[in-house]
Design an enzyme around this catalytic site. Sequence first.
Site, PDB file in Angstrom:
ATOM      1  N   HIS A  82       0.845  -1.189   0.000  1.00 25.38           N
ATOM      2  CA  HIS A  82       0.000   0.000   0.000  1.00 25.38           C
ATOM      3  C   HIS A  82       0.879   1.237   0.000  1.00 25.38           C
ATOM      4  O   HIS A  82       1.855   1.313   0.755  1.00 25.38           O
ATOM      5  CB  HIS A  82      -0.907   0.029   1.244  1.00 25.38           C
ATOM      6  CG  HIS A  82      -1.770   1.239   1.312  1.00 25.38           C
ATOM      7  ND1 HIS A  82      -2.974   1.326   0.628  1.00 25.38           N
ATOM      8  CD2 HIS A  82      -1.602   2.425   1.932  1.00 25.38           C
ATOM      9  CE1 HIS A  82      -3.498   2.529   0.849  1.00 25.38           C
ATOM     10  NE2 HIS A  82      -2.683   3.216   1.624  1.00 25.38           N
ATOM     11  N   ASP A 161     -15.606   2.002   5.924  1.00 25.55           N
ATOM     12  CA  ASP A 161     -14.571   2.972   5.553  1.00 25.55           C
ATOM     13  C   ASP A 161     -15.080   3.923   4.480  1.00 25.55           C
ATOM     14  O   ASP A 161     -14.812   5.121   4.530  1.00 25.55           O
ATOM     15  CB  ASP A 161     -13.305   2.251   5.066  1.00 25.55           C
ATOM     16  CG  ASP A 161     -12.243   3.257   4.644  1.00 25.55           C
ATOM     17  OD1 ASP A 161     -11.816   4.037   5.504  1.00 25.55           O
ATOM     18  OD2 ASP A 161     -11.875   3.288   3.461  1.00 25.55           O
ATOM     19  N   ARG A 168     -15.507  12.109   6.825  1.00 21.20           N
ATOM     20  CA  ARG A 168     -14.306  12.809   7.327  1.00 21.20           C
ATOM     21  C   ARG A 168     -13.855  13.887   6.353  1.00 21.20           C
ATOM     22  O   ARG A 168     -13.388  14.947   6.751  1.00 21.20           O
ATOM     23  CB  ARG A 168     -13.181  11.791   7.564  1.00 21.20           C
ATOM     24  CG  ARG A 168     -13.426  10.910   8.779  1.00 21.20           C
ATOM     25  CD  ARG A 168     -12.516   9.697   8.770  1.00 21.20           C
ATOM     26  NE  ARG A 168     -11.121  10.084   8.653  1.00 21.20           N
ATOM     27  CZ  ARG A 168     -10.181   9.339   8.049  1.00 21.20           C
ATOM     28  NH1 ARG A 168     -10.485   8.167   7.534  1.00 21.20           N
ATOM     29  NH2 ARG A 168      -8.945   9.766   7.991  1.00 21.20           N
ATOM     30  N   SER A 183      -8.514   3.308   8.815  1.00 18.51           N
ATOM     31  CA  SER A 183      -9.043   3.307   7.449  1.00 18.51           C
ATOM     32  C   SER A 183      -8.146   2.483   6.526  1.00 18.51           C
ATOM     33  O   SER A 183      -8.612   1.576   5.825  1.00 18.51           O
ATOM     34  CB  SER A 183      -9.136   4.764   6.962  1.00 18.51           C
ATOM     35  OG  SER A 183      -9.272   4.841   5.572  1.00 18.51           O
ATOM     36  N   LYS A 187      -8.803  -1.702   5.398  1.00 17.67           N
ATOM     37  CA  LYS A 187      -8.848  -2.200   4.009  1.00 17.67           C
ATOM     38  C   LYS A 187      -7.808  -3.293   3.787  1.00 17.67           C
ATOM     39  O   LYS A 187      -8.070  -4.275   3.094  1.00 17.67           O
ATOM     40  CB  LYS A 187      -8.610  -1.035   3.032  1.00 17.67           C
ATOM     41  CG  LYS A 187      -9.823  -0.105   2.928  1.00 17.67           C
ATOM     42  CD  LYS A 187      -9.625   0.978   1.912  1.00 17.67           C
ATOM     43  CE  LYS A 187      -8.688   2.047   2.386  1.00 17.67           C
ATOM     44  NZ  LYS A 187      -9.200   3.389   2.515  1.00 17.67           N
TER      45      LYS A 187
HETATM   46  N1  URA Z   1      -6.083   6.985   2.743  1.00 16.03           N
HETATM   47  C1  URA Z   1      -7.041   6.166   3.222  1.00 16.03           C
HETATM   48  O1  URA Z   1      -7.339   5.126   2.645  1.00 16.03           O
HETATM   49  N2  URA Z   1      -7.656   6.527   4.363  1.00 16.03           N
HETATM   50  C2  URA Z   1      -7.367   7.637   5.036  1.00 16.03           C
HETATM   51  O2  URA Z   1      -7.954   7.892   6.062  1.00 16.03           O
HETATM   52  C3  URA Z   1      -6.377   8.484   4.521  1.00 16.03           C
HETATM   53  C4  URA Z   1      -5.749   8.129   3.372  1.00 16.03           C
END
Ligand code: URA
Length: 433
Positions: A82, A161, A168, A183, A187
């Site tokens: 990621h 999320d 947010r 978050s 994932k």
């Molecule tokens: N990327 C994400 O997937 N979530 C966040 O909260 C910030 C950046």
Amino acid sequence: MRMYDVILHKRDGLELTDEEIRFFIQGYVNGSIPDYQASAFTMAVFFNGMSDREIGTLTEAIATSGDTVDLSLFGDLSCDKHSTGGVGDKTSLIVSPTVASLGGFFAKMSGRGLGHTGGTVDKLESIPGYRIQLSPDEFLSAVTKTGVAVIGQSGNLTPADKKLYALRDVTATVDSIPLITSSIMGKKLAAGSKNIVLDVKVGSGAFMKTLEGAKELAEKMVTIGKMHGRRIAALLTDMDEPLGTNVGNSLEVIEAVRVLRGEVKNDLLEVSVALSAELIRMLHGIPEKEAEARVREAIESGRAYETFRKWISEQGGDLRAIDDFSLLPGASVAYKVQAPSDGCIASMNASEIGMAAMILGAGRASKEDAIDYGAGIVLEKKTGDFVRQGETVAILYTNDETKIPDAEKRFLGALTFSMEPPVKKPLIYEIIR
Ligand code: URA
């Protein structure tokens, strides 16, 4: 249990129980908790933070709020990567086949780009025929066959999320370490891989602008990953200027292919090697140096590139466009940006260069925008290079000539010049394990 009390406890700085956290996520996803209470909750977290236990529970609740991917078929060899997002960041196109060529099973779900940052899904879609949507069976079968498959995020992965992130975004609660950690890691846990490498970008084009902030986020994500039984590491890497030379979808595919063919040896290669080596170290339990040597050998021998070709072909991509780049989406206009004066390039604001690429059509200002896959920027010079007035600094590519003046202005505004070369920054600041 009442949501009012959960908000009250967090507002007053108390640690929430696991039940309270799960109650919030379940209620928010099923609609029994309204946006206004969720907003108050996220703002209370923003100000009062969360303990590691609270973040761990929140992450798990997000991860299990929808579908999860079962990669147990691959035992301890499933891998994921990621990036917190950057400009010209095409490392996934290099890391996934490299690691797959060394025994890993890369089962990756990627996102689209938004604003100044690009997304792997858009880059892959620029390859004619590449299928970004596979059924769960097709996905697992592609990974089994070639060691790697990269698809778009499935519809019902981490619905908590999706809802929370959108909230947010409009309530000034994005930049909270517990919320970002849960978050991203929510994932990653839902996506099912045992081994995870995180590329946490630092600098002008990154989500985290300072090394301190990036380090704090990286450490938290690694802690939460370990808490949930994952092998995980985070690299803090520079994003103060774009990575590599090409920004824009088909342009980035071209640069990644050139790196895999051994034709280009640059910062993109080095970050890709470091990320791959970290996964190989975890997968095979070998020392860092040996992992790096294996990764370099996989690239130099052409093995990683062979795996890349198998992967792209398995997902329907037309390999003729990899052999002959003129078959990838192109641009009708190629405009040379000239240096306004003599001097050394002291800085190249990555975010502003990403915005210039977006203006040319390479990215989206809003989620619904269409993309021009052939648009983008090729940097002829990078930070530290000396230029003469009138020399080409970059080439802007687009299929809409009217975009050039705005994009050129934005691009030139991203550069600063000096007579002295700037102090060289590290490409990789630190590895958090
Ligand atoms: N990327 C994400 O997937 N979530 C966040 O909260 C910030 C950046």
